[in-house]
Design a protein around this motif. Structure first.
Motif, mmCIF file in Angstrom:
data_model
loop_
_atom_site.group_PDB
_atom_site.id
_atom_site.type_symbol
_atom_site.label_atom_id
_atom_site.label_comp_id
_atom_site.label_asym_id
_atom_site.label_seq_id
_atom_site.Cartn_x
_atom_site.Cartn_y
_atom_site.Cartn_z
ATOM 1 N N GLN A 173 0.782 -1.236 0.000
ATOM 2 C CA GLN A 173 0.000 0.000 0.000
ATOM 3 C C GLN A 173 0.814 1.287 0.000
ATOM 4 O O GLN A 173 0.315 2.314 -0.447
ATOM 5 C CB GLN A 173 -0.911 0.027 1.241
ATOM 6 N N TRP A 174 2.030 1.287 0.516
ATOM 7 C CA TRP A 174 2.733 2.538 0.764
ATOM 8 C C TRP A 174 2.893 3.378 -0.511
ATOM 9 O O TRP A 174 2.906 4.622 -0.458
ATOM 10 C CB TRP A 174 4.108 2.269 1.376
ATOM 11 N N ALA A 175 3.010 2.728 -1.650
ATOM 12 C CA ALA A 175 3.234 3.462 -2.896
ATOM 13 C C ALA A 175 2.043 4.349 -3.256
ATOM 14 O O ALA A 175 2.217 5.435 -3.823
ATOM 15 C CB ALA A 175 3.529 2.488 -4.034
ATOM 16 N N TYR A 176 0.818 3.918 -2.941
ATOM 17 C CA TYR A 176 -0.355 4.737 -3.220
ATOM 18 C C TYR A 176 -0.304 6.037 -2.423
ATOM 19 O O TYR A 176 -0.601 7.115 -2.952
ATOM 20 C CB TYR A 176 -1.629 3.959 -2.873
ATOM 21 N N TYR A 177 0.067 5.940 -1.152
ATOM 22 C CA TYR A 177 0.161 7.137 -0.319
ATOM 23 C C TYR A 177 1.316 8.027 -0.763
ATOM 24 O O TYR A 177 1.214 9.260 -0.719
ATOM 25 C CB TYR A 177 0.350 6.735 1.144
ATOM 26 N N PRO A 219 -6.314 14.957 0.745
ATOM 27 C CA PRO A 219 -6.244 13.839 -0.212
ATOM 28 C C PRO A 219 -5.745 12.547 0.412
ATOM 29 O O PRO A 219 -6.153 11.457 0.005
ATOM 30 C CB PRO A 219 -5.277 14.341 -1.287
ATOM 31 N N LEU A 220 -4.875 12.654 1.434
ATOM 32 C CA LEU A 220 -4.378 11.453 2.088
ATOM 33 C C LEU A 220 -5.483 10.755 2.874
ATOM 34 O O LEU A 220 -5.511 9.521 2.965
ATOM 35 C CB LEU A 220 -3.208 11.796 3.008
ATOM 36 N N ILE A 221 -6.393 11.536 3.455
ATOM 37 C CA ILE A 221 -7.526 10.947 4.169
ATOM 38 C C ILE A 221 -8.420 10.174 3.201
ATOM 39 O O ILE A 221 -8.892 9.069 3.505
ATOM 40 C CB ILE A 221 -8.325 12.043 4.890
ATOM 41 N N VAL A 222 -8.640 10.755 2.030
ATOM 42 C CA VAL A 222 -9.468 10.078 1.027
ATOM 43 C C VAL A 222 -8.803 8.778 0.573
ATOM 44 O O VAL A 222 -9.435 7.718 0.529
ATOM 45 C CB VAL A 222 -9.709 11.017 -0.169
ATOM 46 N N LEU A 287 -18.201 3.818 0.135
ATOM 47 C CA LEU A 287 -19.179 4.893 -0.050
ATOM 48 C C LEU A 287 -18.789 6.133 0.754
ATOM 49 O O LEU A 287 -18.931 7.262 0.269
ATOM 50 C CB LEU A 287 -20.570 4.412 0.360
ATOM 51 N N VAL A 288 -18.304 5.942 1.959
ATOM 52 C CA VAL A 288 -17.820 7.082 2.754
ATOM 53 C C VAL A 288 -16.619 7.726 2.059
ATOM 54 O O VAL A 288 -16.514 8.958 1.967
ATOM 55 C CB VAL A 288 -17.453 6.629 4.176
ATOM 56 N N GLY A 289 -15.703 6.902 1.555
ATOM 57 C CA GLY A 289 -14.538 7.434 0.856
ATOM 58 C C GLY A 289 -14.900 8.186 -0.407
ATOM 59 O O GLY A 289 -14.295 9.225 -0.723
ATOM 60 N N ILE A 295 -16.125 15.799 -1.686
ATOM 61 C CA ILE A 295 -16.082 17.029 -0.879
ATOM 62 C C ILE A 295 -14.751 17.739 -1.052
ATOM 63 O O ILE A 295 -14.704 18.961 -1.267
ATOM 64 C CB ILE A 295 -16.331 16.691 0.604
ATOM 65 N N PHE A 296 -13.654 16.991 -0.979
ATOM 66 C CA PHE A 296 -12.330 17.606 -1.057
ATOM 67 C C PHE A 296 -11.940 17.980 -2.481
ATOM 68 O O PHE A 296 -11.050 18.802 -2.681
ATOM 69 C CB PHE A 296 -11.277 16.663 -0.470
#
Length: 302
Positions: A173-177, A219-222, A287-289, A295-296
């Protein structure tokens, strides 16, 4: 003065949170998904207290109750609303404990991957040069391979286990962040508040942590929300294939895998109910994401 003002750029005032919640509530689907996820989270956290039994306590498991249909009763009058599995464990309780493990592994691996990826992406964008080029090439190479393939290779080398599964999910996963953090930091590092902080001779680490990073959190939260759902589904797939968590740390994927052999004999509930729980969890998080992303980034609104 300019450096002090820049430090609080990423802070959201009370009115900003009200506006955020108002925008979030514009989608009844997202609100419903958030409610469902909070219920799931509550069940996962308090599984030992809300579960009818401890399905992994040998003293409370009777092999004579093996493969009871949903709604059946045992000789003591206990009702198994979702039936039992091949070992006589209550499926409802097993699902509650499985949610606990799946969410724990997915969330913890996501947090670790977020910290590593954000540090790499922010540093690459701020310092640039050969470090950025080398880092982004590594990210591009990793993202060119399917996540499940990389996770399978890692676990095939290290073996299965909770810690090893978390390590595999972090490496996947780290590469996506890192890519998301770099893209946001490239926009922020050329703004006036960063130039003002550099003119004040503030250290690079302070500028990255206190000035650039707060403005890259959205964007990191999303990405983190969507990647958490991806991590849960990926862990479930690995456990279903027998390469993820051991049987002593059951997850939803392992429950589905354990009941798959009974599907042909008509005992559908052993796999179907954990699968439904997994599906509801992943869909609610996604769906929350999706709503957070809209929103962002209003340009993505449907």
């Amino acid at each position: 003065m300019a450096g002090k003002a820049a430090t609080t750029t990423g802070a959201i005032p009370a009115s900003g949170w009200q506006k955020f919640w108002s925008d979030f509530c514009e989608s009844p689907t997202a609100v419903g998904a958030l409610f469902v996820f909070l219920v799931i989270l509550f069940i996962a956290v308090f599984a030992p207290f809300v579960s009818p039994t401890n399905p992994y306590d040998l003293a409370s498991v009777d092999i004579m109750n093996s493969r009871l249909k949903p709604g059946s009763e045992d000789f003591e009058g206990n009702v198994y609303w979702l039936g039992t599995d091949g070992a006589g464990r209550d499926m409802l309780s097993a699902i509650f404990y499985g949610l606990r493990v799946s969410l724990g592994v997915g969330a913890f691996s996501g947090v670790v991957a977020l910290v590593i990826g954000a540090a790499v992406g922010l540093s690459a964008a701020y310092f640039g040069g050969r470090f950025e080029t080398l880092t982004m090439r590594i990210v591009d190479i990793q993202l060119s391979f399917p996540s499940i393939l990389m996770a399978l290779i890692i676990l095939a080398v290290f073996g299965k286990g909770v810690e090893k599964t978390i390590i595999a999910l972090v490496l996947v996963q780290w590469a996506y962040y890192a890519r998301a953090a770099r893209a946001s930091a490239l926009v922020e590092k050329n703004k006036e508040y960063v130039e003002a902080a550099q003119c004040l001779a503030l250290g690079d680490r302070r500028i990255i942590l206190h000035h650039i990073m707060p403005n890259c959190l959205a964007p990191l939260i999303v990405v983190g929300t969507l990647q958490t759902a991806h991590a849960i589904s990926l862990e479930a797939t690995l456990s279903f294939l027998g390469l993820g968590l051991p049987i002593t740390e059951p997850s939803l994927g392992l429950l589905i895998g354990n009941g798959f052999e009974f599907m042909y004999s008509g005992d559908y509930w052993i796999s179907i109910f954990p699968g439904i729980a997994l599906l509801i969890t992943i869909v609610s998080i996604n769906l929350v994401g999706d709503q957070l992303r809209d929103i962002f980034n209003p340009r993505l609104q449907r």
